[in-house]
Design an enzyme around this catalytic site. Structure first.
Site, PDB file in Angstrom:
ATOM      1  N   SER A 209     -38.927 -14.804   8.282  1.00 53.00           N
ATOM      2  CA  SER A 209     -40.059 -14.344   7.496  1.00 53.00           C
ATOM      3  C   SER A 209     -40.547 -15.451   6.551  1.00 53.00           C
ATOM      4  CB  SER A 209     -39.643 -13.079   6.737  1.00 53.00           C
ATOM      5  OG  SER A 209     -40.751 -12.422   6.199  1.00 53.00           O
ATOM      6  N   ASP A 407     -44.602  -6.941  15.118  1.00 53.73           N
ATOM      7  CA  ASP A 407     -44.056  -7.209  13.787  1.00 53.73           C
ATOM      8  C   ASP A 407     -45.094  -6.805  12.745  1.00 53.73           C
ATOM      9  OD1 ASP A 407     -43.317  -8.513  11.318  1.00 53.73           O
ATOM     10  OD2 ASP A 407     -42.048  -9.869  12.471  1.00 53.73           O
ATOM     11  N   HIS A 435     -39.603  -6.196  12.145  1.00 50.52           N
ATOM     12  CA  HIS A 435     -39.830  -7.488  11.514  1.00 50.52           C
ATOM     13  C   HIS A 435     -38.666  -8.430  11.789  1.00 50.52           C
ATOM     14  CE1 HIS A 435     -41.267 -10.476   8.829  1.00 50.52           C
ATOM     15  NE2 HIS A 435     -40.452 -10.204   7.831  1.00 50.52           N
TER      16      HIS A 435
END
Length: 471
Positions: A209, A407, A435
């Site tokens: 991320s 996602d 995610h």
């Protein structure tokens, strides 16, 4: 995790940094920071097989002889024939890498555990590394429950008041000097000092991320100091903050539809009409209801406002593991009880059972304040840092970029964009919900990543395309 801008940005409209180029964007010459390189880390046992230490870095890399800060680190020593260290960043910005690694020894596979010391850290401004502090518990509760979509003058005025109050509190409790130097640029430089202190000629790195943004910035600064790098749940560094926000709005819309279609198959699904459009209208009605009057809460005395409901909804969409909890929370919420949505929001916001907060939300806002000068912030006490938009990392070895097709927080097209920007980007696709991908059940993809991290030989692009990443 990747903090979702669609939730946070409205909270701080007017709080993210004003434009301007600060000294942090001008790197000090290598010889000026040479004292920090090669420092010897003093590891000590910190429970459950982990070891902990701190790394010395300059607060301001343009003035390396000035104030020093310490970066807190944690590691799991290799269990077999050691190659070196693998450094992890789990996302944020603002998330504690120490807490995340300490909570799960199994995140990295046994094959990685055998060959690498698994290392994580709290970036500057986060957790145990000179943490940013702003509001006390009661004011954090109030700010996070305040209306992010003001409908009248009074609500607009309250929103502006919180913008100003948050910036004022951060300045008072953290100081302008720290706030000016918590951005990703200096965190990336910290990672290179860390690489040297770990004794590795080249960095082996897994970023998730926001960790992909940090890793990409490192790659652009130090392309020849990379051994192997995986960027999972990739952000596109070329996007402006408004473009990123729009992309996330779309991503959470896709995730909501996936959740609803799965919900319709479950016995405990709270939607009577098994139609996506009808269910989305009912969710919108729930938000409007909470805007008019907060939902009940049997946990404590706080109000379950529209902002809390929205945060709870989106928090549960990060992983399919959250979907059963969201079904239960919505079942209660449609009856007027928002307790479970409140607890989902608490988990996302870092509110602990004793009512205190970890500093993740405060650090998230402060880091974005110096990373994204294009976002307005009339009250923020320091100026932001200007970055080059795209990342090329010319001269690097192959860098693996992983994108998950549905996602919510970092939509798949961002992974494609980052892989295309990098001079040697290799894109792997995980056809799944949720995610990020690694250690999430995509066995083929995990094997490809592990093989690359151990051998430093890149996989074929798209090698694990297919439902759930299995091939």
């Amino acid at each position: 995790m990747r903090r979702f801008i669609t939730i946070i940005c409205p909270v701080i409209a007017g709080v993210i940094a004003a434009a301007g180029l600060t000294g942090t964007a001008r790197a000090a010459a290598p010889e000026q920071v040479s004292d920090y390189y090669g420092q010897r880390l003093s590891w000590s046992a910190c429970g459950n097989g982990y070891e902990c230490t701190t790394l010395n870095v300059p607060l301001n890399y343009t003035k390396p002889a000035g104030k020093r800060i310490k970066i807190a680190m944690i590691r799991l020593p290799a269990t077999g024939k050691r190659i070196g260290s693998i450094v992890l960043n789990f996302g944020g910005p603002g998330a504690s890498g120490i807490d995340r690694l300490a909570a799960d020894k199994t995140f990295m596979s046994d094959s990685i555990r055998r060959r690498f010391d698994v290392v994580s850290f709290d970036p500057r401004g986060v957790g145990r590394s000179s943490p940013v502090r702003c509001l006390d518990t009661l004011r954090m509760d109030a700010m996070l429950s305040s209306d992010r979509t003001p409908d009248d003058r009074a609500e607009v005025a309250l929103r502006k008041l919180w913008d100003k109050e948050f910036a004022k509190a951060c300045k008072a409790n953290s100081g302008k000097e720290l706030l000016a130097h918590v951005g990703t640029y200096e965190a990336a430089r910290d990672m290179d000092v860390m690489r040297s202190a770990l004794g590795d000629r080249g960095l082996t790195y897994l970023g998730l991320s926001y960790g992909t943004y940090l890793g990409a910035r490192y790659a652009d600064l130090f392309p020849t100091r990379i051994r192997a790098m995986v960027l999972d749940g990739a952000m596109d560094p070329s996007l402006t903050s408004s473009e990123e926000s729009r992309a996330q709005t779309t991503g959470f819309g896709v995730a909501t539809e996936s959740f609803l279609r799965d919900c319709f198959k479950a016995d405990d699904c709270p939607f009577g009409k098994h139609s996506v459009s009808a269910a989305e209208k009912r969710l919108a009605a729930l938000l409007k209801r909470a805007d008019r009057a907060p939902l009940r809460n049997t946990y404590d005395g706080r109000q379950v406002t529209e902002a809390v409901v929205r945060t709870g909804l989106n928090a549960a969409l990060y992983s399919t593991a959250g979907w059963p909890h969201l079904r239960a929370a919505l079942t209660d919420a449609f009856k007027g009880d928002g307790t479970k949505l409140l607890l989902l929001a608490d988990g996302y916001n870092g509110r602990l059972p004793d009512g205190t907060y970890v500093n993740e939300t405060e650090a998230f806002l402060a880091i974005n304040c110096v990373d994204h000068p294009e976002m307005r912030c009339p009250h923020w006490p320091v100026k932001g840092t200007t970055f080059a938009r795209k990342v090329h990392a010319k001269g690097s070895p192959p860098i693996v970029v992983v994108g998950t097709t549905r996602d919510p927080a970092t939509p798949y097209k961002q992974a494609r964009a980052l892989a295309a920007q990098l001079s040697k980007g290799v894109l792997l696709t995980n056809d799944a919900d949720g995610h990020t991908a690694y250690s999430g059940g995509a066995s083929c993809l995990d094997r490809q990543i592990d093989r690359y991290l151990i051998t430093a030989k890149a996989p074929r692009p798209g090698a694990c395309a297919g439902r759930g990443g299995r091939a």
